[in-house]
Design an enzyme around this catalytic site. Structure first.
Site, PDB file in Angstrom:
ATOM      1  N   LYS A 197       0.675  -1.332   0.082  1.00 26.29           N
ATOM      2  CA  LYS A 197       0.033   0.032   0.014  1.00 26.29           C
ATOM      3  C   LYS A 197       0.780   1.194   0.159  1.00 26.29           C
ATOM      4  CE  LYS A 197      -1.063  -0.721   4.984  1.00 26.29           C
ATOM      5  NZ  LYS A 197      -0.658  -2.078   5.018  1.00 26.29           N
ATOM      6  N   ASN A 257      -1.530   6.955   6.327  1.00 27.26           N
ATOM      7  CA  ASN A 257      -0.617   6.091   6.937  1.00 27.26           C
ATOM      8  C   ASN A 257       0.744   5.990   6.538  1.00 27.26           C
ATOM      9  OD1 ASN A 257      -0.510   3.592   8.941  1.00 27.26           O
ATOM     10  ND2 ASN A 257       0.018   2.355   7.158  1.00 27.26           N
ATOM     11  N   HIS A 266      -2.048  -8.514  11.774  1.00 29.56           N
ATOM     12  CA  HIS A 266      -2.633  -7.804  12.835  1.00 29.56           C
ATOM     13  C   HIS A 266      -3.816  -8.534  13.462  1.00 29.56           C
ATOM     14  CE1 HIS A 266       0.116  -4.468  12.203  1.00 29.56           C
ATOM     15  NE2 HIS A 266      -0.400  -4.204  10.911  1.00 29.56           N
TER      16      HIS A 266
END
Length: 454
Positions: free
Chosen positions: A125, A148, A194
């Site tokens: 990403k 981010n 995660h």
């Protein structure tokens, strides 16, 4: 900065005074909100006070007066258990949001048609976000990039007609953005990640799906089962990205080697010779950038030139130059085996610097690519475990430090008879045993390479 004008006159609780938290406080104050902030870290509280921010323990606050709790994305919302501020907010019926939600509300109020490109996925990403922003800038667009990656979203210029926001989103940020509805939503891929924060793979995937669920245009990689199912649920308009040889689905844009083609065979881009976009994973990243650019009216020679001029992302297959025939590549951002796999697939005759704080599974998942490795140079806490994995399969040298590994690998690669040996730092590990983060590790490798004799 984007002032949070939609919160004018409201009282807001904010937890988390790191970089994005401080940017959010400044945005809220500039928009006319009344903010009460807290952080469990005393140094963070002191830094905020020094900036004139009102800091008070939210355990002792009257929650009935708050309009919202703004939570930093790194703070647990659900798993392994909700943070104490989350429990207090829920008990008081107070909405829990993040800085991306504040941006979305500002966009809806100020410029609802302003282009907003939201990009997520397990891997790739950051490169895709940087590449997409680069392509749009090269085409002359007013581009703001953050989220981010790099800059907190509320530190960017506010939404405006003709201004494009290209924003990387983590699951933590998405989970705090109930009104997320970008003009273009991008979902690259999904692999387990995660899960300590999301519980199950299904819950993790469901959060990622929100990026494309309400997007004007959905751009989805379809080479894993989770993303393929999400694409099947998503109605038009959508663009499915498929890398030939990966997954079982077809696509609307297909990466075939270095070409990006439409399903009808029309060639949209050719990545041949673009060193910053080596490998099938970067083919997918580039295909996404092509899809976004075309959606915003950019194609042809303008698009081709922008792809060719992309400098790449620091620490992600970053070419550091050559010493004779030897190419040096900084892939310090590869902190797990899945990320390192992409780098190993892009090269042969690899002198591989690997190691650090190992992730679950170690480097065994990379065994199908061991034949590409001429020699491995082990560093950090994982050295003993990785030596056991490589024993009898890949020649290796235990170097302990990055300094020793770089010098040893450079000498061995220079003595190799291979036409283009590659010294590749792609650790497949976190950096915390020897470095504060992957950036410091990559910067150190770059400096070591630059200090090598020409």
């Amino acid at each position: 900065m984007t002032p949070a004008t939609t919160f004018a006159g409201r009282k807001i609780a904010l937890f988390g005074l790191g970089g994005s938290g401080l940017a959010t406080v400044r945005s809220l104050l500039a928009g006319g909100a009344d903010v009460l902030a807290w952080d469990d870290n005393a140094a963070s509280r002191d830094r905020a006070r020094d900036q004139g921010i009102t800091v008070a323990d939210l355990r002792e606050a009257d929650w009935s007066g708050f309009s919202a709790l703004v939570l930093a994305p790194g703070v647990p919302l659900t798993h392994p258990e909700p943070h104490w501020t989350v429990s207090l907010a829920k008990a008081a019926g107070v909405a829990i949001i993040g800085d991306i939600e504040i941006f979305c509300r500002e966009r809806a109020a100020l410029a609802p048609d302003a282009p907003f490109v939201a990009i997520t996925g397990t891997n790739g990403k950051s490169t895709t976000t940087a590449l997409t922003a680069h392509v749009l800038r090269e085409a002359g667009r007013d581009v703001q990039m953050g989220g981010n990656i790099g800059t907190a979203i509320l530190s960017l210029e506010p939404p405006a007609e003709g201004r494009v926001h290209v924003i990387e989103l983590s699951t933590f940020q998405i989970d705090l953005t109930p009104s997320l509805a970008p003009s273009v939503g991008v979902l690259l891929n999904l692999t387990p990640d995660h899960l300590d924060r999301h519980g199950t793979m299904e819950k993790y995937a469901a959060i990622k799906e929100r990026v494309v669920a309400n997007a004007g245009l959905a751009v989805i990689g379809v080479d894993d089962a989770y993303c393929a199912a999400i694409a099947a649920r998503r109605a038009e308009p959508r663009v499915r990205i498929h890398v030939e040889g990966h997954g079982e689905e077809t696509g609307d844009l297909i990466v075939q080697g270095t070409r990006i083609d439409e399903a009808n065979g029309t060639v949209l881009a050719d990545l041949t010779g673009i060193g910053s976009l080596r490998g099938a994973h970067n083919g997918q990243n580039a295909a996404v950038a092509v899809a976004v650019a075309r959606a915003l009216g950019i194609e042809g020679e303008t698009l081709a030139a922008a792809l060719k001029s992309f400098p790449g992302l620091a620490h992600r297959m970053e070419g550091l130059g050559r010493r004779g025939r030897v190419l040096f590549v900084n892939d310090s951002k590869a902190t797990n085996a899945d990320s390192t796999e992409k780098a190993l697939l892009a090269f042969r005759d690899i002198h591989w610097i690997v190691g650090g704080k190992a992730k679950e599974g170690g480097i065994e998942p990379l065994s199908p690519l061991f034949e590409r490795i001429a020699h491995a140079y082990l560093i950090g806490a994982s050295s003993e475990a990785f030596a056991a994995t490589l024993e009898g399969r890949v020649p290796y040298t235990s170097c302990e430090t990055l300094e020793v590994a770089t010098e040893t690998a450079a000498k061995a690669a220079a003595a190799s008879e291979a036409p283009e040996p590659v010294v590749l730092l792609s650790p497949a590990c976190a950096s915390y045993d020897q470095f504060p983060n992957f950036e410091v590790r990559g910067d150190r490798f770059r400096a070591l390479v630059q200090a090598l004799p020409q």
